[in-house]
Motif scaffolding. Structure first.
Motif, mmCIF file in Angstrom:
data_model
loop_
_atom_site.group_PDB
_atom_site.id
_atom_site.type_symbol
_atom_site.label_atom_id
_atom_site.label_comp_id
_atom_site.label_asym_id
_atom_site.label_seq_id
_atom_site.Cartn_x
_atom_site.Cartn_y
_atom_site.Cartn_z
ATOM 1 N N MET A 1 60.352 -20.521 -30.295
ATOM 2 C CA MET A 1 60.439 -20.324 -28.854
ATOM 3 C C MET A 1 61.866 -19.918 -28.446
ATOM 4 N N ILE A 2 61.972 -18.918 -27.541
ATOM 5 C CA ILE A 2 63.307 -18.472 -27.132
ATOM 6 C C ILE A 2 63.881 -19.402 -26.056
ATOM 7 N N LYS A 3 65.067 -19.891 -26.313
ATOM 8 C CA LYS A 3 65.723 -20.795 -25.352
ATOM 9 C C LYS A 3 66.283 -20.002 -24.176
ATOM 10 N N THR A 4 66.257 -20.599 -22.989
ATOM 11 C CA THR A 4 66.900 -19.912 -21.852
ATOM 12 C C THR A 4 68.415 -19.889 -22.076
ATOM 13 N N PRO A 5 69.047 -18.744 -21.740
ATOM 14 C CA PRO A 5 70.487 -18.648 -22.017
ATOM 15 C C PRO A 5 71.304 -19.653 -21.209
#
Ligand SMILES: Nc1ncnc2c1ncn2[C@@H]1O[C@H](COP(=O)(O)OP(=O)(O)OP(=O)(O)O)[C@@H](O)[C@H]1O
Ligand SMILES: [Mg+2]
Length: 371
Positions: A1-5
């Motif tokens: 899952m891509i983490k929020t920046p």
């Protein structure tokens, strides 16, 4: 899952000790100290300057002591602060001033002690920075001890630098200093030719390490006078006539594509014998020149100037072949040149302006050649 920046921030910092060292060493010619001291004296409104270099013995060691004294307006506490700060120029908004970067006095850091005694409107400050170079190399910012007292003495500043340039003093002989002062400092400005007379009466008293007595030097670069007409020179000197020829051409104007930018130029066409006649620093056969002497090729040609002080030679602008440029003793001044941090080059100037300046130089050169 891509983490929020995640947003982060970096505040750029400077390492003061490292930057002080960089700027101090960036003045690569030890004589630059003289140029910076003189510029600051003029910026303070001085018309009397004293510079002396002396070798003193201390426990068997030879210590170089440099004194730069002026009768300018002196400094208050803020002025002293900017004297020791980096990049804090009190001259930045002043078009008339030479100073603009807040770098000049940092050349003094290359020493073992800096003492400044400055008098400004009844207050006298004595500031001492001990062992600047050693402390900077130890990553320690050298503090300045200041004492304040009342005084009735006239305004002015005296700077005493001990152990400058690791006490190396070969460059501080009287004749080398005098030559440098008359070519590369405000004291040797060519502005008098352009009716800029406000410093006309300034006097500098100079003493190099090899002299006991000081010498008074008058303001202004030395240009020889025009010679007789060519036909008379031929009668007198036959084939040697060109060596005795001298003619000044003074021109002012504005750039073609930047008509708001002004320039002032002096081109002197000078034979070798004329040069030998007024410049004792030129090495040539049958003459024993002082140490630090140079050849005509090394010194002459076209110098571009700011504040009427030569910065850099641009002989390639006026040379088609060989060392043709040596016939010229030419200064081209423009206040729109942008100088590098150590003032040794004009190459920070925007290229379009530089190209227009080059064209103005070539026009003057071609006019002279045709004449
Ligand atoms: N002889 C002096 N008399 C009075 N003030 C001085 C003198 N020398 C230096 N100062 C003060 O110290 C400040 C810093 O000097 P410094 O030569 O480092 O920078 P600058 O002259 O402002 O700019 P530049 O780096 O272009 O020379 C000057 O702006 C001036 O306020
Ligand atoms: Mg300065």
């Amino acid at each position: 899952m891509i983490k929020t920046p995640t947003k982060l921030k970096i505040s750029p910092k400077v390492d003061p000790t490292q930057e002080f060292i960089e700027i101090a060493y960036d003045f690569s010619n030890p004589l630059d100290l003289v140029r910076e001291g003189i510029s600051n004296a003029f910026d303070a409104g001085a018309d009397e300057i004293e510079i002396s270099f002396t070798v003193e013995k201390d426990c068997g060691e030879s210590i170089l002591k440099t004194i730069i004294k002026d009768n300018g307006h002196g400094m208050d506490l803020d002025g002293l602060q900017s004297f020791f700060d980096l990049g804090n120029s009190t001259r930045r908004e002043d078009d008339e001033a030479i100073g603009e970067k807040g770098h000049g006095t940092k050349v003094y850091l290359n020493s073992s002690n800096i003492q400044v005694v400055t008098i400004h409107d009844g207050k006298k400050f004595t500031a001492i920075m001990d062992a600047p170079l050693r402390k900077l190399h130890n990553h320690e910012t050298p503090d300045v001890e200041v004492t304040e007292e009342g005084t009735t003495e006239r305004n002015g500043t005296t700077i005493i630098i001990t152990g400058y340039n690791n006490n190396r003093r070969d460059k501080f002989t009287h004749s080398q200093l005098k030559d440098y002062i008359l070519w590369f400092t405000k004291m040797g400005s060519c502005e008098l030719l352009f009716k800029e007379n406000k410093h006309e009466n300034a006097i500098l008293t100079l003493k190099g390490v090899d002299k006991k007595e000081a010498e008074r030097i008058h303001f202004g670069h030395i240009f020889p006078n025009d010679s007789k007409k060519v036909e008379f020179l031929f009668e007198e000197f036959l084939a040697e006539a060109p060596k005795h020829y001298c003619k000044r051409i003074v021109k002012s104007g504005n750039l073609d594509n930047y008509p708001e930018i002004h320039y002032d130029a002096i081109f002197v066409v000078e034979g070798v014998k004329v040069k030998y006649g007024y410049n004792p620093m030129i090495r040539h056969s049958g003459y024993s020149a002082p140490s630090g002497a140079y050849t005509i090729q090394e010194r002459y040609g076209l110098w571009v100037c700011k504040d009427f002080i030569p910065i850099q030679r641009k002989n390639e602008w006026i040379t088609q072949k060989g060392s043709e440029y040596t016939r010229f003793h030419a200064f081209f001044n423009c206040q729109d040149f942008r100088l590098t941090a150590n003032r040794s080059s004009v190459d920070n100037t925007p290229s379009e302006i530089m190209e227009d300046i080059r064209k103005a130089v070539v026009n003057i050169y071609e006019e002279i050649i045709q004449g």
